[in-house]
Design an enzyme around this catalytic site. Structure first.
Site, PDB file in Angstrom:
ATOM      1  N   GLU A  58       0.827  -1.206   0.000  1.00 47.38           N
ATOM      2  CA  GLU A  58       0.000   0.000   0.000  1.00 47.38           C
ATOM      3  C   GLU A  58       0.863   1.257   0.000  1.00 47.38           C
ATOM      4  O   GLU A  58       0.576   2.233  -0.704  1.00 47.38           O
ATOM      5  CB  GLU A  58      -0.941   0.021   1.203  1.00 47.38           C
ATOM      6  CG  GLU A  58      -1.890   1.216   1.159  1.00 47.38           C
ATOM      7  CD  GLU A  58      -2.514   1.558   2.491  1.00 47.38           C
ATOM      8  OE1 GLU A  58      -3.716   1.875   2.525  1.00 47.38           O
ATOM      9  OE2 GLU A  58      -1.793   1.530   3.509  1.00 47.38           O
ATOM     10  N   TRP A  80      -8.182  -2.371  -0.301  1.00 47.10           N
ATOM     11  CA  TRP A  80      -8.985  -1.266  -0.829  1.00 47.10           C
ATOM     12  C   TRP A  80     -10.112  -1.736  -1.757  1.00 47.10           C
ATOM     13  O   TRP A  80     -10.822  -0.914  -2.334  1.00 47.10           O
ATOM     14  CB  TRP A  80      -8.097  -0.279  -1.592  1.00 47.10           C
ATOM     15  CG  TRP A  80      -7.394   0.699  -0.713  1.00 47.10           C
ATOM     16  CD1 TRP A  80      -6.129   0.604  -0.196  1.00 47.10           C
ATOM     17  CD2 TRP A  80      -7.919   1.948  -0.240  1.00 47.10           C
ATOM     18  NE1 TRP A  80      -5.831   1.703   0.562  1.00 47.10           N
ATOM     19  CE2 TRP A  80      -6.915   2.552   0.556  1.00 47.10           C
ATOM     20  CE3 TRP A  80      -9.130   2.610  -0.410  1.00 47.10           C
ATOM     21  CZ2 TRP A  80      -7.089   3.785   1.171  1.00 47.10           C
ATOM     22  CZ3 TRP A  80      -9.312   3.842   0.205  1.00 47.10           C
ATOM     23  CH2 TRP A  80      -8.299   4.417   0.992  1.00 47.10           C
ATOM     24  N   TYR A  94      -4.916   9.497  -1.255  1.00 44.13           N
ATOM     25  CA  TYR A  94      -3.605   9.761  -0.675  1.00 44.13           C
ATOM     26  C   TYR A  94      -2.479  10.100  -1.649  1.00 44.13           C
ATOM     27  O   TYR A  94      -1.970  11.225  -1.676  1.00 44.13           O
ATOM     28  CB  TYR A  94      -3.173   8.560   0.175  1.00 44.13           C
ATOM     29  CG  TYR A  94      -4.070   8.303   1.345  1.00 44.13           C
ATOM     30  CD1 TYR A  94      -3.953   9.046   2.514  1.00 44.13           C
ATOM     31  CD2 TYR A  94      -5.048   7.312   1.300  1.00 44.13           C
ATOM     32  CE1 TYR A  94      -4.775   8.818   3.612  1.00 44.13           C
ATOM     33  CE2 TYR A  94      -5.878   7.069   2.386  1.00 44.13           C
ATOM     34  CZ  TYR A  94      -5.737   7.824   3.540  1.00 44.13           C
ATOM     35  OH  TYR A  94      -6.559   7.602   4.603  1.00 44.13           O
ATOM     36  N   CYS A 145      -7.971   9.307   6.178  1.00 47.76           N
ATOM     37  CA  CYS A 145      -7.987   9.186   7.643  1.00 47.76           C
ATOM     38  C   CYS A 145      -6.717   9.815   8.214  1.00 47.76           C
ATOM     39  O   CYS A 145      -6.782  10.682   9.066  1.00 47.76           O
ATOM     40  CB  CYS A 145      -8.100   7.724   8.050  1.00 47.76           C
ATOM     41  SG  CYS A 145      -9.676   6.971   7.614  1.00 47.76           S
ATOM     42  N   ARG A 166      -7.379  11.810  11.564  1.00 49.28           N
ATOM     43  CA  ARG A 166      -8.679  12.270  12.052  1.00 49.28           C
ATOM     44  C   ARG A 166      -9.499  11.136  12.643  1.00 49.28           C
ATOM     45  O   ARG A 166     -10.348  11.348  13.524  1.00 49.28           O
ATOM     46  CB  ARG A 166      -9.476  12.916  10.913  1.00 49.28           C
ATOM     47  CG  ARG A 166      -9.837  11.960   9.794  1.00 49.28           C
ATOM     48  CD  ARG A 166     -10.816  12.531   8.789  1.00 49.28           C
ATOM     49  NE  ARG A 166     -11.080  11.562   7.735  1.00 49.28           N
ATOM     50  CZ  ARG A 166     -11.999  10.594   7.818  1.00 49.28           C
ATOM     51  NH1 ARG A 166     -12.756  10.476   8.902  1.00 49.28           N
ATOM     52  NH2 ARG A 166     -12.172   9.747   6.820  1.00 49.28           N
ATOM     53  N   ASP A 169      -9.220   3.413  13.444  1.00 53.89           N
ATOM     54  CA  ASP A 169      -9.770   2.104  13.777  1.00 53.89           C
ATOM     55  C   ASP A 169      -8.667   1.370  14.538  1.00 53.89           C
ATOM     56  O   ASP A 169      -7.714   0.867  13.952  1.00 53.89           O
ATOM     57  CB  ASP A 169     -10.150   1.390  12.473  1.00 53.89           C
ATOM     58  CG  ASP A 169     -10.521  -0.067  12.657  1.00 53.89           C
ATOM     59  OD1 ASP A 169     -10.437  -0.575  13.791  1.00 53.89           O
ATOM     60  OD2 ASP A 169     -10.856  -0.715  11.651  1.00 53.89           O
TER      61      ASP A 169
END
Length: 267
Positions: A58, A80, A94, A145, A166, A169
């Protein structure tokens, strides 16, 4: 990863139950910080198995600046898949923002600019990369995120990274993200001739999904192993640019971990 386990305890003991976008429900706290000294080891969670190949695939995908998950699918990484359209597109997420932020008819490579500044003006206070582009959020399959990171060069030749996130998980995503930014710090330090320093992680909405409560309680019952080390150039070749890295360059050395703990992803 004692810091991570302490955070899990914090959320369980001090969190409030909340509804969320996915409909799953969470226990949540707001405003936390984690700090990792990268000289003392690589911050990979050891109370379960971390999917480290997925972390690196990733990260390389984001560094490529692509909006399409094809590279991840080619490497059998499917994290994803649920958010991509039938053609594998995610919109300007991103890596697109990191490497080709749109300005008028031009694009800005924020990451390369930060790396150049590290080399040429290491006390600069503007070595920052952001993925939070308000003008393009609606075009993204999922708003970022972890939305920004800033570099800091210490006088003794260490490079530290401050990350802002922000939404975290705690069970599934956060260990993955911590390992990703730790790897990125090692990579940027390598191409700038520095040593990795600290990874500092600022967290906004820090939550455990209600369907992960048993999983995190299992982790708390397990004794952590010593942290592993990372090799980012195991083939010992010349790597001068952030774009020179390949998956085969990475290796996690001495990674002991407890068995995998599965958990359902809330989409």
């Amino acid at each position: 990863m004692r810091q991570y386990l302490d955070l899990v305890k914090d959320v369980l003991e001090n969190g409030e139950q909340r509804i969320d976008r996915t409909g799953t429900g969470t226990i949540s706290v707001f405003g936390r910080q984690l700090r990792f000294d990268l000289q003392k080891g690589f911050p990979a969670v050891t109370t379960k198995r971390l999917f480290i190949k997925g972390v690196w695939v990733e990260l390389l995908w984001m560094l490529s600046g692509s909006s399409n998950i094809g590279f991840m699918l080619d490497n059998n990484v499917h994290i994803w898949d649920e958010w991509a359209d039938p053609y594998g597109e995610l919109g300007p997420v991103y890596g697109v923002q990191w490497r080709s932020w749109k300005k008028d008819l031009k694009t800005i490579d924020q990451l390369q600019k930060a790396i150049d500044t590290i080399k040429n003006n290491p006390t600069d206070r503007r070595m920052l990369v952001t993925a939070w582009n308000p003008g393009e959020l609606d075009e993204m399959a999922l708003p970022p995120c972890h939305y920004s990171y800033q570099f800091y060069v210490h006088n003794d030749g260490r490079l530290s990274t401050l990350v802002n996130q922000r939404s975290a998980d705690v069970f599934l995503g956060l260990p993955f993200d911590i390992a990703s930014y730790a790897t990125l710090t090692h990579m940027v330090a390598h191409v700038t001739g520095l040593r990795p320093g600290e990874l500092i992680y600022n967290l906004g909405d820090t939550h455990i999904y209600l369907n992960h409560l048993e999983q995190v309680k299992t982790q708390l019952q397990r004794k952590p192993y010593p942290l592993p080390k990372i090799s980012i150039n195991k083939r010992n070749r010349e790597i001068k640019s952030i774009d020179d890295f390949e998956l085969e360059d990475f290796e996690l050395v001495g990674y002991q971990h407890h068995p995998t703990i599965k958990g359902e992803v809330s989409v």
